[in-house]
Design a protein around this motif. Structure first.
Motif, short mmCIF file in Angstrom:
data_model
loop_
_atom_site.label_atom_id
_atom_site.label_comp_id
_atom_site.label_asym_id
_atom_site.label_seq_id
_atom_site.Cartn_x
_atom_site.Cartn_y
_atom_site.Cartn_z
N UNK A 1 43.34 49.03 35.02
CA UNK A 1 42.12 48.26 35.29
C UNK A 1 41.86 48.02 36.76
N UNK A 2 42.77 48.43 37.65
CA UNK A 2 42.54 48.16 39.06
C UNK A 2 41.41 49.02 39.60
N UNK A 3 40.72 48.51 40.60
CA UNK A 3 39.69 49.24 41.32
C UNK A 3 38.73 49.94 40.35
N UNK B 1 37.02 41.96 40.05
CA UNK B 1 36.53 42.82 41.12
C UNK B 1 35.28 43.61 40.71
N UNK B 2 34.93 43.59 39.42
CA UNK B 2 33.70 44.26 38.98
C UNK B 2 32.49 43.42 39.37
N UNK B 3 31.36 44.07 39.66
CA UNK B 3 30.14 43.30 39.95
C UNK B 3 29.67 42.55 38.72
N UNK B 4 29.00 41.44 38.94
CA UNK B 4 28.52 40.62 37.82
C UNK B 4 27.50 41.35 36.97
N UNK B 5 26.89 42.40 37.53
CA UNK B 5 25.87 43.16 36.80
C UNK B 5 26.47 44.18 35.83
N UNK C 1 38.81 57.75 43.94
CA UNK C 1 40.08 57.03 44.01
C UNK C 1 40.83 57.12 42.67
N UNK C 2 40.09 56.98 41.57
CA UNK C 2 40.70 57.11 40.23
C UNK C 2 41.29 58.51 40.06
N UNK D 1 50.71 42.75 36.41
CA UNK D 1 50.91 44.18 36.42
C UNK D 1 50.19 45.01 35.42
N UNK D 2 49.04 44.64 34.89
CA UNK D 2 48.32 45.56 34.02
C UNK D 2 47.93 46.78 34.83
N UNK D 3 48.34 47.94 34.37
CA UNK D 3 47.89 49.15 35.03
C UNK D 3 49.00 49.86 35.78
N UNK D 4 50.03 49.15 36.19
CA UNK D 4 51.20 49.83 36.73
C UNK D 4 51.02 50.42 38.10
N UNK D 5 50.05 49.97 38.89
CA UNK D 5 49.89 50.48 40.23
C UNK D 5 50.16 49.39 41.24
N UNK D 6 50.85 49.73 42.30
CA UNK D 6 50.99 48.81 43.41
C UNK D 6 49.70 48.91 44.21
N UNK D 7 48.98 47.82 44.33
CA UNK D 7 47.69 47.85 45.02
C UNK D 7 47.90 47.73 46.51
#
Length: 489
Positions: free
Chosen positions: A41-43, A77-81, A292-293, A441-447
């Motif tokens: 779920x990051x980025x 981090x998602x936009x409100x829209x 990035x994904x 840690x949802x997602x398993x990535x170091x941000x």
């Protein structure tokens, strides 16, 4: 007799209805028990749908399973829209269908927005559902000439959602399937002592269906040596994605994972529509998120035993070597799409009109200047030319090299705009960490940041190097001045 497998420290029976890692999207993390999972779920991953399909399907009897939405993962981090940032779709599909449940034939889903869908046609059905709700998913092969699929919410029967003729299905089995966006879910296929809610009369959990009445889904490659990686090579709009999609469709048993920004955008759909048709935000920002994904997915892919098609331009020789290196042990092959210059111009105009994608001229010229045709050898087992053959392609590429060099800056001042991929220690993307990320840690990535921009042309390592050198020199000068002042005092 049960076949036993040992995976990730757990002893599992092969007759269990599980959600194995080779039956899901790369960005869906299956838990150790194989009955629960969650998406990254990051980025930009927060925009993506993530799907998983069970290991066994059925084509007879009255069968069911349950799914509970355990958590709506925070995505501030998602936009409100952003429409429906937390949503789940559940249902059935053929083993040959993609993971986007409800968006192609023989793929049937019921979503948390209160819609059912198949063939990307969405209709009102049932009720909305979300966190902590339990959905029952039922299929009835004994109802007559039509197979019926129905759902329940927290034990409440919602009636039949889909009816499919037996003739259409042709005795092919349908498999439990889930598609999620920013939600953690768990399944009950019959492994629990008690169901979440009582089952309708006559229905059996799929786990309890005799093994001889269940069909096993496609099993992934057993070793890296059995895995195939096809690296597309060609300029933007040359036809790489078209070829990749057709090749994957013609070889369903290989279950190719297509890695490219187009494939990422397909997983960003809203109600079955691509983002550029309904996205009100900045399109370039969304493309950056998709890129990035993609970089992260490529890194994950090198650790998974699957078949892949790398759908990027890959025209830089350095990028070709760099991207193939992590896939050592795979069958690594290059597919070169090099149409005539006239065909390329025509396809470019068509893509711009139909998809709204327009790669800047300076970026295309930079790629032309650095276009290198791959050769079999150290990091490639085979190279296949799809349109122009090697001799014709070589002549055209030399013309492109000259055209790009004349139009661009002098070679000694040109930035190192190599294509996106693996850069070793200097990689702009984060390391994938199976142990999970920090802060829950949802997602398993170091941000850890990373400002990679652009999908086809890499970015600006030369600029960063120059800035770092300048900064160091300025720091040394200031330090000298300070020391001299102290000395005088």
């Amino acid at each position: 007799m049960l076949t036993m497998i040992f995976k990730n420290g757990l002893l599992l029976t092969f007759d269990e209805v599980l959600f194995f890692a080779d039956n899901c999207d790369l960005h869906f993390k299956v838990s150790r028990d194989r009955y629960s999972g969650y998406p990254l779920t990051i980025e930009g991953f927060a925009y993506l749908w993530s799907g998983a399909r069970a290991s066994y399907g059925v084509n007879k009897g009255r069968v069911c399973f349950e799914m509970k939405i355990n958590e709506e993962i925070s995505v501030k981090h998602l936009p409100s829209s952003e429409p429906d940032p937390h949503v789940v779709r559940i249902g059935w599909s053929l083993d040959t269908c993609n993971t986007q449940l409800g968006e192609e034939p023989f793929s049937y889903g019921y979503g948390g927005t209160g819609k059912k869908s198949s063939k990307c046609k969405f209709e009102d059905y049932g009720e909305k559902f979300g966190e902590n709700d339990v959905l029952g998913c039922y299929i009835d092969f004994d109802s007559g000439e039509e197979v019926e699929m129905a759902f329940s919410k927290n034990g409440k029967w919602l009636d039949v959602a889909f009816r499919v003729s037996r003739e259409e299905l042709a005795e092919r089995p349908l498999f439990p399937h889930v598609l999620v966006k920013n939600c953690a879910i768990e399944f009950n296929c019959g492994q629990k002592e008690e169901p979440f809610f009582p089952l309708p009369e006559g229905y059996t959990f799929i786990q309890n269906v005799p093994l001889e009445n269940r069909m096993r889904g496609t099993v992934g490659p057993a070793s890296k040596a059995d895995c195939e990686l096809l690296m597309m090579v060609g300029l933007p709009a040359s036809g790489k994605t078209t070829w990749a999609l057709k090749h994957a469709e013609e070889h369903p048993a290989k279950k190719y994972n297509i890695l490219g920004t187009n494939a990422i955008m397909e997983k960003m759909k809203v109600m079955g529509l691509r983002r550029q048709k309904n996205y009100s935000g900045r399109w370039d920002v969304l493309i950056q998120q998709a890129t990035q994904c993609l970089n992260r997915l490529i890194q994950i892919a090198a650790r998974k035993k699957r078949n892949y098609i790398l759908d990027q331009t890959n025209v830089y020789g350095s990028a070709q070597r760099r991207k193939m290196r992590p896939f050592e042990g795979f069958q690594r092959k290059a597919i070169v799409i090099c149409p005539t210059d006239e065909d390329l111009k025509e396809r470019t105009l068509k893509r711009t009109d139909e998809e709204g994608k327009d790669v800047p001229d300076h970026a295309v010229l930079e790629m032309k200047a650095n276009f290198v045709l791959p050769e079999a050898g150290e990091f490639l087992d085979d190279v296949t030319f799809i349109e122009l053959k090697r001799e014709e392609a070589d002549t055209l590429v030399k013309q492109y090299n000259e055209e790009g060099r004349k139009a661009g800056p002098p070679p000694d001042k040109r930035f190192d705009n190599r294509q996106g991929g693996f850069r070793g220690r200097g990689a702009p993307y984060q390391r994938y960490d199976n142990r999970g990320g920090p802060q829950g840690g949802r997602g398993g990535y170091q941000s850890q940041g990373g400002n990679f921009r652009g999908g086809e042309v890499e970015g600006f390592c030369g600029i960063y190097l120059v800035l770092n050198v300048i900064s160091f020199c300025v720091l040394v000068s200031l330090l000298n001045c300070f020391c001299f002042t102290l000395y005088r005092v």
